[in-house]
Design an enzyme around this catalytic site. Structure first.
Site, PDB file in Angstrom:
ATOM      1  N   TYR A 144       0.851  -1.183   0.000  1.00 20.31           N
ATOM      2  CA  TYR A 144       0.000   0.000   0.000  1.00 20.31           C
ATOM      3  C   TYR A 144       0.887   1.234   0.000  1.00 20.31           C
ATOM      4  O   TYR A 144       1.828   1.316   0.790  1.00 20.31           O
ATOM      5  CB  TYR A 144      -0.908  -0.003   1.233  1.00 20.31           C
ATOM      6  N   ASP A 239       9.307   2.910  -0.151  1.00 25.09           N
ATOM      7  CA  ASP A 239       8.254   3.522   0.652  1.00 25.09           C
ATOM      8  C   ASP A 239       8.525   3.155   2.107  1.00 25.09           C
ATOM      9  O   ASP A 239       8.206   2.062   2.560  1.00 25.09           O
ATOM     10  CB  ASP A 239       6.880   3.023   0.191  1.00 25.09           C
ATOM     11  N   LYS A 267       4.071   8.926   8.892  1.00 17.53           N
ATOM     12  CA  LYS A 267       3.857   8.313  10.210  1.00 17.53           C
ATOM     13  C   LYS A 267       4.831   8.826  11.282  1.00 17.53           C
ATOM     14  O   LYS A 267       4.635   9.924  11.773  1.00 17.53           O
ATOM     15  CB  LYS A 267       3.842   6.791  10.060  1.00 17.53           C
TER      16      LYS A 267
HETATM   17  C1  LIG Z   1       0.246   4.512   5.788  1.00 19.45           C
HETATM   18  C2  LIG Z   1       1.018   4.285   4.568  1.00 19.45           C
HETATM   19  C3  LIG Z   1       0.961   5.149   3.467  1.00 19.45           C
HETATM   20  C4  LIG Z   1      -0.027   6.283   3.398  1.00 19.45           C
HETATM   21  O1  LIG Z   1       0.179   7.230   4.380  1.00 19.45           O
HETATM   22  P1  LIG Z   1      -1.047   8.194   4.806  1.00 19.45           P
HETATM   23  O2  LIG Z   1      -0.418   9.149   5.756  1.00 19.45           O
HETATM   24  O3  LIG Z   1      -2.086   7.306   5.409  1.00 19.45           O
HETATM   25  O4  LIG Z   1      -1.540   8.855   3.577  1.00 19.45           O
HETATM   26  C5  LIG Z   1       1.820   4.944   2.416  1.00 19.45           C
HETATM   27  N1  LIG Z   1       2.695   3.929   2.421  1.00 19.45           N
HETATM   28  C6  LIG Z   1       2.773   3.062   3.451  1.00 19.45           C
HETATM   29  C7  LIG Z   1       3.783   1.965   3.417  1.00 19.45           C
HETATM   30  C8  LIG Z   1       1.924   3.189   4.539  1.00 19.45           C
HETATM   31  O5  LIG Z   1       1.955   2.300   5.526  1.00 19.45           O
END
Ligand SMILES: *Cc1c(COP(=O)(O)O)cnc(C)c1O
Length: 428
Positions: A144, A239, A267
């Site tokens: 994701y 990511d 995060k």
């Molecule tokens: C949470 C998450 C996102 C998206 O971040 P948001 O702040 O919710 O938009 C993207 N990549 C990874 C790996 C994530 O866990």
């Protein structure tokens, strides 16, 4: 345990907010029941509006590596707020956070701050396309990267939980620029490079997958991606929205010794406030406006409050022994959980990297999406409720990570293992 106030609030919420929630993963649709409305958090614990107390392993889905209401974060927020909340002009704190990020992640020489992980990944893809002059990207099934159009293809997290990995409303023409490979399967990546010579801008990957539940990279997998991108003039995009400052002080790239071209973060770097970031080497980042032709902007980007919370969090994490302690606590937890599963002869696989972990109801091994999806999600739902009744708050879906924070104590961990043993005995 009763949830009268939460039930009333949830009914009210559903009148005004789709599904009663501002992010689908909060809705409990996968496990059933009413999501408790949270009133307060302190350290490793949260309390809901009905006064129920929980040991928390959700950690706001990853940001709260220091636990709730950490005094250093709250103090930084109070101090900053007294001077104003937003200026739309540069502030000193932005420079400090950017410097800390560049000092911690080996591949990041320059960084642009944004407001969420979604924005970071969306912008990073645009940057990779601008830099290479190519359109196609490769992502992995079950990973994701936020909810931008081209990334909501075979996506993990809530999209996976609710069976809409490729969202309605994403134009076929966008989705067709996204090639979906299998995690830990180099062959599935090579195939795409062979079929699209000179067409692939980047591979985007969670270097430790967290959004199909935790799936670590197999030995040599990330190295192979580094090699294949270099050979084909494509960029490697890590990511690290979850893994950055979570699996170690230098992210997954430090842990596995791989240098990606672009890194996205979120995060933890916002300490519980909305912050995202993307960064990389100078030559790549100089493509970003106002230096270069790739446009990306934000009214509240680098917001002083959000950035202050991030700085306070990273400073705490820099204290000696912090990551070692997180590792020890998380290992104690997953060792205990593994024993609890064995005792009741429940098929399970526990994956963990640093302080992120998932217990799959599945004999395993779980090395990719197909394995993760073979888990007994109905059993997970029952386990979830049995843990909730015992005052342990975990993700309301099998396809998510659990998080240990520096606020958890060995006593919290041991109490959690006891509760899990009890819950599992009941399910058997
Ligand atoms: C949470 C998450 C996102 C998206 O971040 P948001 O702040 O919710 O938009 C993207 N990549 C990874 C790996 C994530 O866990």
């Amino acid at each position: 345990m009763q949830f009268r106030k939460s039930e009333a609030l949830f009914a009210e919420a559903q009148k005004y907010i789709p599904g009663g929630v501002n992010s689908p993963v909060r809705s409990f649709k996968a496990v059933g029941g009413t999501p408790p409305f949270i009133a307060r958090g302190q350290g490793a614990r949260v309390w809901d509006v009905d006064g129920n107390e929980y040991i928390d392993y959700l950690g706001s889905w990853g940001p709260l590596v220091l636990g709730h209401s950490h005094p250093a974060v709250i103090e930084a927020l109070k101090k900053t707020a007294e001077h104003g909340t937003s200026f739309g002009a540069p502030v000193e704190q932005e420079v400090e956070l950017a410097k800390m990020i560049c000092g911690s992640l080996p591949s990041v020489e320059m960084v642009r701050l944004v407001n969420s992980g979604t924005e970071a990944c969306m912008s990073a893809i645009r940057l990779a396309r601008a830099f290479t002059g190519r359109d196609k990207i490769i992502k992995f099934a079950g990973c994701y990267h936020g909810h931008a159009d081209g990334l909501l293809v075979k996506a993990g997290s809530g999209a996976l939980t609710y069976g809409i990995p490729t969202s309605a409303g994403v134009p076929e023409s966008y989705a067709s620029e996204t090639l979906v490979a299998d995690y830990n399967d180099v062959g599935s990546v090579e195939k795409f490079f062979e079929a699209n010579p000179g067409g692939i801008a980047a591979i985007i990957i969670e270097p430790v997958a967290g959004n199909m539940g935790v799936v670590p990279p197999a030995q040599g997998f990330l190295e192979s991606l580094r090699k294949i991108t270099q050979e084909n003039g494509a960029l490697l995009l890590f990511d690290e929205v979850i893994t950055g400052f979570r699996v170690g002080p230098n992210g997954a790239q430090g842990l596995y010794g791989i240098t990606p071209d672009i890194t996205t973060m979120g995060k933890i770097i916002g300490g519980g406030l909305p912050v995202g970031a993307y960064g990389g080497s100078k030559d790549v980042m100089e493509m970003v406006a106002p230096l270069g032709p790739m446009y990306q902007a934000g009214t509240l980007s680098g917001n002083p409050l959000a950035v202050s919370a991030g700085i306070a969090t990273l400073k705490e994490l820099q204290k000696p022994g912090t990551f070692e302690r997180l590792e020890r606590l998380a290992q104690r937890l997953t060792d205990g959980l593994a024993k609890a599963f064995q005792k009741v002869e429940m098929p399970s696989t526990i994956n963990r990297v640093g302080s992120m972990f998932t217990g799959f109801f599945n004999p395993g091994p779980v090395t990719g999406l197909a394995h993760a999806e073979a888990s007994d999600t109905e059993m997970y739902g029952r386990y979830f409720h049995a843990m909730q009744e015992r005052g342990v708050y975990i993700a309301p879906s099998q396809f998510e990570a659990g998080f240990v924070s520096t606020a958890h104590t060995e006593a919290d961990i041991d109490a959690t293992i006891d509760k899990a043993s009890e819950a599992l005995r009941k399910l058997r």
